[in-house]
Every structure is written in C-alpha cells, then in structure tokens.
Scaffold this motif. Structure first.
Motif, mmCIF file in Angstrom:
data_model
loop_
_atom_site.group_PDB
_atom_site.id
_atom_site.type_symbol
_atom_site.label_atom_id
_atom_site.label_comp_id
_atom_site.label_asym_id
_atom_site.label_seq_id
_atom_site.Cartn_x
_atom_site.Cartn_y
_atom_site.Cartn_z
ATOM 1 N N ILE A 172 99.942 -102.710 -4.781
ATOM 2 C CA ILE A 172 98.648 -102.023 -4.814
ATOM 3 C C ILE A 172 98.362 -101.302 -3.494
ATOM 4 O O ILE A 172 97.592 -100.346 -3.454
ATOM 5 C CB ILE A 172 97.511 -103.017 -5.175
ATOM 6 N N PRO A 190 91.465 -101.856 -3.814
ATOM 7 C CA PRO A 190 90.953 -100.484 -3.755
ATOM 8 C C PRO A 190 89.456 -100.437 -3.460
ATOM 9 O O PRO A 190 88.711 -101.368 -3.766
ATOM 10 C CB PRO A 190 91.245 -99.943 -5.155
ATOM 11 N N SER A 342 98.497 -106.813 -10.133
ATOM 12 C CA SER A 342 97.062 -106.556 -10.296
ATOM 13 C C SER A 342 96.321 -107.236 -9.156
ATOM 14 O O SER A 342 96.541 -108.416 -8.889
ATOM 15 C CB SER A 342 96.587 -107.133 -11.633
ATOM 16 N N CYS A 343 95.452 -106.507 -8.484
ATOM 17 C CA CYS A 343 94.811 -107.089 -7.296
ATOM 18 C C CYS A 343 93.674 -108.016 -7.661
ATOM 19 O O CYS A 343 93.126 -108.701 -6.807
ATOM 20 C CB CYS A 343 94.323 -105.989 -6.360
ATOM 21 N N GLY A 344 93.277 -108.013 -8.953
ATOM 22 C CA GLY A 344 92.264 -108.956 -9.401
ATOM 23 C C GLY A 344 90.837 -108.494 -9.230
ATOM 24 O O GLY A 344 89.899 -109.214 -9.563
ATOM 25 N N LYS A 345 90.649 -107.278 -8.742
ATOM 26 C CA LYS A 345 89.284 -106.833 -8.454
ATOM 27 C C LYS A 345 88.480 -106.545 -9.725
ATOM 28 O O LYS A 345 87.295 -106.811 -9.779
ATOM 29 C CB LYS A 345 89.340 -105.583 -7.575
ATOM 30 N N CYS A 346 89.132 -105.952 -10.734
ATOM 31 C CA CYS A 346 88.357 -105.613 -11.935
ATOM 32 C C CYS A 346 88.900 -106.352 -13.164
ATOM 33 O O CYS A 346 90.090 -106.609 -13.283
ATOM 34 C CB CYS A 346 88.326 -104.101 -12.161
ATOM 35 N N CYS A 349 91.778 -104.898 -15.862
ATOM 36 C CA CYS A 349 93.161 -104.979 -15.404
ATOM 37 C C CYS A 349 93.592 -106.431 -15.203
ATOM 38 O O CYS A 349 94.645 -106.844 -15.673
ATOM 39 C CB CYS A 349 93.316 -104.164 -14.125
ATOM 40 N N ARG A 350 92.756 -107.217 -14.543
ATOM 41 C CA ARG A 350 93.131 -108.611 -14.255
ATOM 42 C C ARG A 350 93.368 -109.390 -15.542
ATOM 43 O O ARG A 350 94.399 -110.027 -15.727
ATOM 44 C CB ARG A 350 92.044 -109.277 -13.398
ATOM 45 N N ALA A 387 89.684 -99.311 -16.060
ATOM 46 C CA ALA A 387 90.083 -100.046 -14.862
ATOM 47 C C ALA A 387 89.556 -99.336 -13.621
ATOM 48 O O ALA A 387 89.263 -98.147 -13.646
ATOM 49 C CB ALA A 387 91.603 -100.161 -14.807
ATOM 50 N N PHE A 388 89.463 -100.088 -12.544
ATOM 51 C CA PHE A 388 88.877 -99.579 -11.295
ATOM 52 C C PHE A 388 89.812 -98.601 -10.598
ATOM 53 O O PHE A 388 89.382 -97.697 -9.903
ATOM 54 C CB PHE A 388 88.592 -100.787 -10.393
ATOM 55 N N CYS A 389 91.115 -98.785 -10.764
ATOM 56 C CA CYS A 389 92.055 -97.855 -10.129
ATOM 57 C C CYS A 389 93.188 -97.546 -11.103
ATOM 58 O O CYS A 389 93.267 -98.103 -12.192
ATOM 59 C CB CYS A 389 92.593 -98.423 -8.808
ATOM 60 N N LEU A 391 96.237 -98.339 -11.182
ATOM 61 C CA LEU A 391 97.237 -99.350 -11.529
ATOM 62 C C LEU A 391 97.032 -99.814 -12.969
ATOM 63 O O LEU A 391 97.979 -99.949 -13.736
ATOM 64 C CB LEU A 391 97.184 -100.547 -10.564
HETATM 65 S S1 SF4 Z 1 92.885 -101.700 -11.865
HETATM 66 FE FE1 SF4 Z 1 91.413 -103.154 -10.951
HETATM 67 S S2 SF4 Z 1 92.428 -105.190 -10.800
HETATM 68 FE FE2 SF4 Z 1 93.991 -103.599 -11.288
HETATM 69 S S3 SF4 Z 1 94.812 -103.146 -9.263
HETATM 70 FE FE3 SF4 Z 1 93.216 -101.589 -9.661
HETATM 71 S S4 SF4 Z 1 91.320 -102.469 -8.809
HETATM 72 FE FE4 SF4 Z 1 92.851 -104.121 -8.887
#
Ligand code: SF4
Ligand SMILES: Cc1cc2nc3c(=O)[nH]c(=O)nc-3n(C[C@H](O)[C@H](O)[C@H](O)COP(=O)(O)O)c2cc1C
Ligand code: FES
Lengths: 435, 256
Positions: A172, A190, A342-346, A349-350, A387-389, A391
């Motif tokens: 990420i 992100p 997945s960074c787990g922020k949203c 995606c998580r 999703a937030f980004c 990815l």
């Molecule tokens: S989509 Fe969301 S959870 Fe996935 S990497 Fe981007 S910010 Fe993190």
C-alpha cells in the motif's frame, strides 16, 4: 516512424560499471542538468508538459501538469518524492533501472526538484531490494561529491538535498498518500483527499510524487527536447516506456519501446511463447489491471487503446500465462495478495477482500454452486468504487475479468470437484512431455 | 527511560539520532530507525521500541503501531539468513509454490519459522519486482533468480554450512543483521559487486543492438502543441479509474 524498440532509459544498462558516475558522465550524463539550471524553472515545466509525458507509475497523469499544480506562492517548502516502491505484481522495471543506472534517476530528481523549486527530495525505495538501495545510496553520494547535489549546485545558487529512504514492506505504500504517511514515520494508510499532495503533501507542504521511470525520463526530455520525446508513441500516449515481459515467453525481460507497441510484436521479439504452448491470458499493467486474452494481441499498448479493450495500461507489466495455467488458481493467489496487503482502513476492502478469498478458495477446490460466481461478482460490485483507495478497486479486476473470459473454467472446477490442471506443467522446470 | 537500562549502547543511540537528523522532521526517521534496531537486536525488541519512542518523543504504543504495520519488522528472532520465496501468482505458477513446499519439507519449518540451528528463517514473500527472473527467491533481500526446487535446497544447505553464497546478480550474501544496517542508511562495501544488470534485464537492449534499432536522434529543444492543455482534457485522456480519480482530485484542488 521510430524503430520497434527505442532504448533510452535502458540504453546503458549493459555498460561496464553502469552504475558509476564516471560511466554515466561518459555517456553524456548530467549534461541535461547543466542545461536545465540555465533555464527558467517554469520553462522546464512547460517542456515536460509539451513532451506529453504521462506518469509511468500506473495512472498516466500528465507529469508537467502535476508539477504546474504546485502553488509557488505558498511560503512553505516544496518537496519532490520519488515513488520507488515498485510492488504492483508483475511490475519489474524501476528496480533494474535503479540497479543499473541510478544516476539517470538522480539527475532526473535534481532537474524535477529545480523545476518545482524544491530544496529537498526523497527517494522512497521499497526495503526488500538491498542491492538496489546500495546503488541508489552510492549514486547520491557520488552526485554530492561531484557538486551535482548540495549547496549552490554548479554556481546556480540552487540548493538541493536528496534523502534515500528504505521502506519496510507494504504494497500500500506505493499509493502516493500512504507513501507520505510511511515517509512521515507512520502506518502506511492512505489519506483523505482533499487536501491534495500538491497543496498539502509531505509535512502538509506542497509535494510532487512521481514514479521512478517518470522522473528518469526527464533528463532525456530536457536534453533532446519535447518534440523528440513526442515523436515517439501514439497521439495521446507520447514517448517510450519500458515493457516488462514475464511468464511463459521464451525470453522474459525488459523491452523499451514507443507506447503503442502490441503484445504480438513483443511476444515475437521475446522468441514466442514457450515451445508447444499457446497464450491463454495476460495482464497489460500488473495484477490490478483486468486480464486480457489472445483476442487482444493487436491492441496498441497505450493508455487509450488498452482502456478501450476493457483494461488499463497500468505499469506495462505484461505477465504472460499459457494454456497450462489455471486461471482460477492465478486469480485466487492475486486475491490473497490484496487481502494480505489491504491496509484495513476502510470496510469494503478490509472485509470485502476477506470474503473474496473465502468464495474463491471454495471454488478452486470445486466446492460451491454456479450461483457463487454471481455472489463473487456481487462482492466485487460492493468494493469497486466504494473503497477508500485504488487498492480495493484493483482487487476486483482479476476476478471480474476472469469470470468474463473464463466462466467455463470456473464451472469446470465445480463439475470436476477440483482443479483440472497439473501445476507442474506450468513451471519453468517442467520437462516437456513429462508430467 | 534511560539508555543504560536497554540493551542498546550509546553508539546505537547516536546512530538512531543521526538517522532522525537526516529529515526535516525527526519522526520521518522511524522506519530506518527500526531497521537499525533490527540490525542490532535481531528483531524489533521492546527496548528498541522504547529507544525510538524516547528519541522521537513518541509513546511506545505509537512506535509499536508502526512496527506492526510493516512486514519487514519482526517480533521473533530472525535467523542469519532470511530466505524468501516469491509465491505471488507469476512466480507461484512458474514454480515458486513447488520451491516453497520443498523448502518447508527440507528445512522442517513452516512459514515464518526459523530452523533449529538459528540459521535460516523461511518466509513466502510477495512480488519482489523481478518477475522476468521467475521463480524468484530473496536471501536477505538479495536476488536469487530463476530458481528450481533443487537449486533452492542447495542454496539453503550452503547457507547453513557457512559456505560463501552470492546473489545471482553478484553481491556476496551478508547476514540479515548486516543488511538491516544498510537499509537503515549505513552503506556496506558491496555496492560495486556484480554487474549493472542481470541477463533478463538486457534482452530488449540486445535485440535492439542486433537490429540496429535506436531512439530517434535528439534535436534542439522545441515545443509542440501540448497533448493535454487542461485537466479536463487530460482526464479524457486518462484510461483508468485510478487516473480519473486522481485527476478529479487534482482538479478539485486547482479550483479551490
Ligand atoms: S481500499 Fe481501503 S482498506 Fe484497502 S488499502 Fe485502500 S484504504 Fe486500505
Ligand atoms: C495500491 C497502489 C499501489 C501503488 N504502487 C505504486 C508503486 O509501487 N510505484 C508507483 O510509482 N506508483 C504506485 N502507485 C501509483 C501512485 O499512487 C501514484 O499514482 C504514482 O506514484 C504517481 O507517479 P506518476 O504520475 O509519475 O506515475 C500505486 C497506487 C496504488 C493505489
Ligand atoms: S511475481 Fe515473483 S517477483 Fe514478481
């Protein structure tokens, strides 16, 4: 009409001690820097705009225009950040560039920093490539010693420091705002935009973030002129790019060509597919770009045509798979990657990537029903655009495109109660005819 | 927290401060500082976390939160040789899965485990930007290209026996701790080992040379009509959702 291959960035990779300053300068290196230092910074930005250079990190955003967004009336320091995190599966061009000719990148970083009026630049290299990091560290040290970096560079009155920064393992962090978080010593998640990096990036200051190959292209543009660059490529995708062929071709490797070359030509250059096998599917620009098939061999590999074919040019990471490869296995593995990264922020995606892996794992084992394919596509719908980004969006690409082209192969897993392919047959060390 | 109470000596503290001082804001040094901690301690220890927190004026929870985010930071001791096998799709298909299975068996360890002699830690890794050399392994983050199950077992045997091993791209393999020090920004003496590029990196260049293909000769700098004069026009050029959203965002700020 330019030649089929046009080595510019790769042209000196085979030189003896190619990474050394002396070698680079013998080949004309750092001449563009002297030319640039005699130009007005805005004229450099104009030249890069006129060249038509578009970001080589995947998105294809016009580089000169990005530089033009930096608010020069903002009193805060300006920063250049080079994205050398290269981690998109299939992408393998920036790493050999930095190993072979790191000075191309350093010279590009100096010219680019001068253009946007930055006095500090960072090169964020993924941590998992120590020999590349050594070469970049040494190139920066040599550039300081030669007066290409530091105070009052070649009497221009311009000062620049470059810091080489090693990452620590996180796909990420290739996403530009997550990279800034990493560079600020935080978890690489992100950032919400706005504010945009051009206005409030590193340390909330105006920041340009560009890919290694984008920045490394700058010295050739300044040295040879915008027209020269624009004489290669297609109408809206100008210049040359490194095309990375991997997988089941006879000669995988790096091929530098004008944008718009086709996969058919590239595979021919690469000696064809593996003996006795046919092309089955490929990614045009990394695993986040929808897969294509043999019907797309003649699609010009530029931003427009690959987009029109339903995928994206991305990073020109051409991963080539032949008829021995199980598409379900390939897609499951990529999906596991996105879940892991997945960074787990949203939530979309998580949670979404977790569900995708569950469903795909079962399908690959032949467990499930035909309707599960629709569930899978539904899950993709719930991620794509939510999703937030990017990815999260990227995670859905291999799944939806593979179901589009290979629905029957998924069904075959269900009807046969498992994978119909022999994984040994697709390996590099499979002996022909012997299973 | 005083320095004396930790396993980290004054010299390490000084180097940690030196890293922080490279940056306009000290906290930016945290990632390389954690690499240095690993080079001294063999992993990220509570003492190392405290040292970083102490120097940067952060809480240990803050530093811990960062350390756990990145896969290269290890809580458990790593062997002298970190052996990574790429099992992302391209390498997996080309043989990475078979190599990883063979090594688990051969070394009698699972993923992210260390052999009983403390020499080798085995881990499957993601795409390491060397797909044209698939199947790829990494030993202490040096490239091991075009591996087979057989060359992989030979490699780990050589490492365990203490033989000198070189990356397929040249440099002698150092220990994991020594490499962590390079990643912290303290170069070693191996930069000039090996060639500029491995064979796969050069295939296109070689074909171009054989065919006499080159880029056009350079001209004096001039200007053409810009292919993209406005952000809106460039958004129309952009083929990807990623580009479009980045364009929209950039434009948004331009208006602001
Ligand atoms: S989509 Fe969301 S959870 Fe996935 S990497 Fe981007 S910010 Fe993190
Ligand atoms: C998940 C993700 C990973 C990315 N990884 C990289 C990367 O490794 N290198 C890169 O240059 N850009 C990467 N990008 C794209 C960057 O966000 C950004 O668009 C790029 O660095 C801009 O540089 P360019 O305009 O020169 O291409 C990634 C984007 C996403 C969403
Ligand atoms: S998939 Fe293994 S190096 Fe890219």
């Amino acid at each position: 009409m330019p030649d089929t291959l046009t080595p510019v960035l790769t042209s000196d990779w085979a030189e003896d001690q190619s990474w050394k300053l002396a070698t680079y300068e013998r080949g004309g290196g750092y001449r563009a820097l002297r030319k640039a230092l005699a130009m007005a910074p805005d004229d450099i930005i104009t030249a890069v705009k006129d060249s038509g250079l578009r970001g080589r990190g995947g998105a294809g955003f016009p580089t000169g225009m990005k530089w033009g967004f930096i608010p020069q009336d903002n009193p805060k320091p300006k920063y250049l950040v080079v994205n050398a995190d290269e981690s998109e599966p299939g992408t393998c061009k920036d790493i050999p560039l930095m190993m072979a000719t790191p000075h191309t990148l350093v010279e590009g970083a100096i010219i680019s920093s001068f253009a946007i009026r930055a006095n500090t630049a960072f090169i964020y290299v993924r941590g998992e490539v120590v020999h590349v990091i050594r070469r970049v560290q040494a190139a920066v040290a040599e550039a300081y010693a030669a007066g290409h970096l530091g105070k009052d560079i070649h009497g221009s009155g311009y000062d620049l420091d470059v810091v080489v920064h090693a990452g620590a393992g996180a796909y990420i962090c290739g996403e530009e705002t997550a990279l800034l978080e990493g560079l600020e010593g935080r978890r690489g998640q992100p950032r919400l935009r706005p504010p945009f990096p051009a206005v409030a990036g590193l340390y909330a200051s105006p920041t340009v973030i560009n890919n290694v190959e984008s920045i490394a292209s700058v010295p050739s543009i300044i040295g040879n002129g915008a027209d020269w660059f624009a004489s290669m490529g297609t109408e809206k995708s100008k210049g040359f790019g490194i095309f990375s062929l991997s997988g089941h071709v006879a000669k995988p490797g790096q091929y530098e060509a004008p944008l718009g070359i086709t996969l058919r030509t590239l595979i021919e250059l690469a000696g064809g597919m593996r003996q006795g096998h046919e092309l089955k599917f490929w990614t045009p620009g990394g695993s986040s770009t929808p897969i294509l098939t043999g019907e797309h061999l003649d699609v010009p590999l530029d931003f427009e045509a690959v987009g029109a074919a339903g995928s994206m040019l991305g990073t020109r990471a051409l991963q080539i798979f032949d008829d021995t490869t199980c598409v379900v296995r390939a897609v499951l593995r990529w999906t596991e990657f996105y879940k892991h990264e997945s960074c787990g922020k949203c939530t979309p995606c998580r949670e979404g990537t977790w569900w995708l892996v569950q469903t795909l794992t079962n399908l690959e084992k032949g467990v499930g029903r035909e309707e599960d394919l629709d569930i899978l596509l539904d899950q993709c719908d719930n991620i794509l655009g939510r999703a937030f980004c990017a990815l999260g969006d990227g995670a859905t690409s291999p799944i939806s495109s593979s179901i589009q082209y290979f629905r029957n192969e998924y069904l075959q897993h269900l009807s046969e109660g498992g994978c119909p392919f022999d994984p040994v047959a697709s390996t590099l060390f499979a002996v022909e005819g012997v299973r | 927290m005083t320095q004396e109470a930790t396993g980290l000596g004054d010299a390490t503290y000084a180097e940690l401060r030196e890293i922080a001082a490279r940056y306009p804001e000290a906290r930016s040094g945290l990632l390389p500082m954690l690499h240095l901690v690993q080079s001294v301690e063999g992993r990220v220890t509570p003492e190392g976390i405290e040292a970083c927190a102490d120097i940067l004026g952060l809480s240990t929870a803050d530093v811990s939160g960062v350390a756990t985010f990145y896969t290269m930071y290890k809580r458990r001791p790593v062997g002298d040789y970190h052996v990574g096998v790429c099992t992302n799709t391209l390498c997996a298909v080309m043989g990475g899965d078979a190599i990883f299975e063979r090594l688990k068996e051969h070394l009698d360890v699972g993923n992210d485990e260390t052999t009983a002699d403390g020499k080798v830690t085995l881990e499957h890794v993601e795409c390491n930007a060397a797909c044209d050399y698939a199947p790829v392994m990494m030993v202490n983050w040096e490239f091991m290209d075009n591996m087979t199950p057989q060359s992989a077992t030979q490699l780990v045997d050589d490492l365990r026996e203490g033989k000198e091993v070189r990356s397929t791209r040249g440099p002698r393999i150092a220990t994991w701790r020594e490499i962590e020090r390079v990643l912290a920004g303290f170069p070693d003496d191996r930069v000039d080992e090996g060639p500029g590029a491995g064979p796969a990196s050069l295939v296109g260049l070689e074909i171009a040379r054989e065919q006499g293909w080159t880029a056009p000769a350079g001209e004096a700098s001039g200007t053409t009509g810009s292919p993209a004069d406005s952000a809106a026009e460039s958004a129309a050029l952009a083929d990807t959702g990623r580009a479009e959203s980045e364009t929209r965002q950039e434009e948004g700020h331009d208006d602001a």
